[in-house]
Scaffold this active site. Structure first.
Site, PDB file in Angstrom:
ATOM      1  N   HIS A 100       8.831 -21.437  44.280  1.00  0.00           N
ATOM      2  CA  HIS A 100       8.962 -20.553  43.118  1.00  0.00           C
ATOM      3  C   HIS A 100       8.743 -19.152  43.883  1.00  0.00           C
ATOM      4  O   HIS A 100       8.277 -18.781  44.877  1.00  0.00           O
ATOM      5  CB  HIS A 100       7.642 -20.641  42.276  1.00  0.00           C
ATOM      6  CG  HIS A 100       7.518 -21.944  41.748  1.00  0.00           C
ATOM      7  ND1 HIS A 100       6.812 -23.026  42.075  1.00  0.00           N
ATOM      8  CD2 HIS A 100       7.897 -22.346  40.693  1.00  0.00           C
ATOM      9  CE1 HIS A 100       6.777 -24.225  41.307  1.00  0.00           C
ATOM     10  NE2 HIS A 100       7.705 -23.710  40.275  1.00  0.00           N
ATOM     11  N   SER A 126      11.925 -23.204  35.845  1.00  0.00           N
ATOM     12  CA  SER A 126      10.622 -22.228  36.236  1.00  0.00           C
ATOM     13  C   SER A 126      11.053 -20.976  36.579  1.00  0.00           C
ATOM     14  O   SER A 126      10.557 -19.702  36.283  1.00  0.00           O
ATOM     15  CB  SER A 126       9.808 -23.096  36.966  1.00  0.00           C
ATOM     16  OG  SER A 126      10.280 -23.070  38.382  1.00  0.00           O
ATOM     17  N   ASP A 154       5.080 -20.630  47.809  1.00  0.00           N
ATOM     18  CA  ASP A 154       4.846 -21.824  47.872  1.00  0.00           C
ATOM     19  C   ASP A 154       5.903 -23.011  48.085  1.00  0.00           C
ATOM     20  O   ASP A 154       5.783 -24.194  47.738  1.00  0.00           O
ATOM     21  CB  ASP A 154       4.155 -22.238  46.469  1.00  0.00           C
ATOM     22  CG  ASP A 154       5.203 -22.292  45.313  1.00  0.00           C
ATOM     23  OD1 ASP A 154       6.370 -21.843  45.625  1.00  0.00           O
ATOM     24  OD2 ASP A 154       4.796 -22.720  44.227  1.00  0.00           O
TER      25      ASP A 154
END
Length: 253
Positions: A204, A24, A201
């Protein structure tokens, strides 16, 4: 050093490529202010920048698709530089997240040695896990979606475990003679508060985190792409009468 430029392949131009390969952190890197977008801006008119990020993937899964991304033995398709960013999902705790978890010994081998990429590849350790921010994120999801029993508030990753994968990544990079960026250490170097601002978070990157990664990544990438020429001439250098002479050489192609 040889200069790299676009080559004619059939009736098309095949431009040099830089490949971003990862999870990601890579997939989201082309968002506004992302490190990938910043690097792509630096490389405009010099190469194609490909984002091959797969959110949530671990190294076991990406090994299956790797041959479709990089064709071994074909210099026309071989990227001039590759970034490899994996480990955040591999380091998930076995008891809490067995689907993404990859044993450390498997990660260390497959993460680097199975990558059929040029020597100019650069690997990055997973970023640290900000446990306080991750715990707050999970509690927020519980309150918002009211599924306490399906998710719970127990963390499925721990920063100390992520650190083990980061060290394994660095060791294999050293053994293979590959450049590596120790993001796990760099992001915690000043204070835990800094890593929290980079990882809102817990996992990320924030805009500040993207800027931090770009500032440390660009110097290494810049060295690897130093042979790239500007693709096609400046408009001021164009011949008025026969522009094809500047665009296509002798105009025969």
């Amino acid at each position: 050093m040889a200069r790299c430029e676009a080559v004619v392949c059939g009736s098309s131009l095949l431009w040099p490529r830089v490949l971003f390969f990862g999870d990601s952190t890579t997939q989201f890197s082309f968002q506004q202010g992302g490190w990938g977008a910043s690097l792509a801006d630096k490389l405009l008119r010099k190469c194609d920048v490909l984002n091959r990020g797969f959110s949530g993937y671990n190294t076991r899964w990406v090994k299956i698709i790797l041959p479709r991304l990089i064709r071994k033995g074909n210099s026309l398709h071989s990227p001039v530089a590759v970034t490899v960013f994996f480990g955040a999902n591999d380091s998930a705790l076995k008891g809490e997240n067995p689907k993404q978890r990859i044993p450390l010994e498997e990660y260390a081998v497959r993460h680097l040695q199975s990558v059929g990429a040029p020597e100019s590849r650069l690997v990055r350790t997973p970023p640290p896990l900000c446990e306080a921010a991750q715990r707050q994120e999970r509690l927020h999801k519980i309150q918002r979606l009211d599924f306490l029993f399906s998710i719970g508030c127990k963390l499925n990753r721990l920063n100390l475990v992520v650190g083990e994968y980061a060290r394994a990544c660095l060791q294999v990079a050293q053994d293979c003679g590959i450049d590596a960026l120790d993001l796990w250490t760099l992001m915690q170097k000043d204070s835990q508060d800094f890593s929290s601002s980079c990882l809102p978070d817990g996992l990320h990157l924030s805009p500040k985190g993207n800027e931090f990664l770009f500032s440390h990544l660009w110097p290494s990438i810049e060295k690897k792409v130093s042979s790239l020429l500007l693709l096609l001439p400046y408009w001021q250098d164009m011949a008025e009468a026969k522009p094809e002479l500047r665009l296509l050489g002798d105009g025969a192609h």
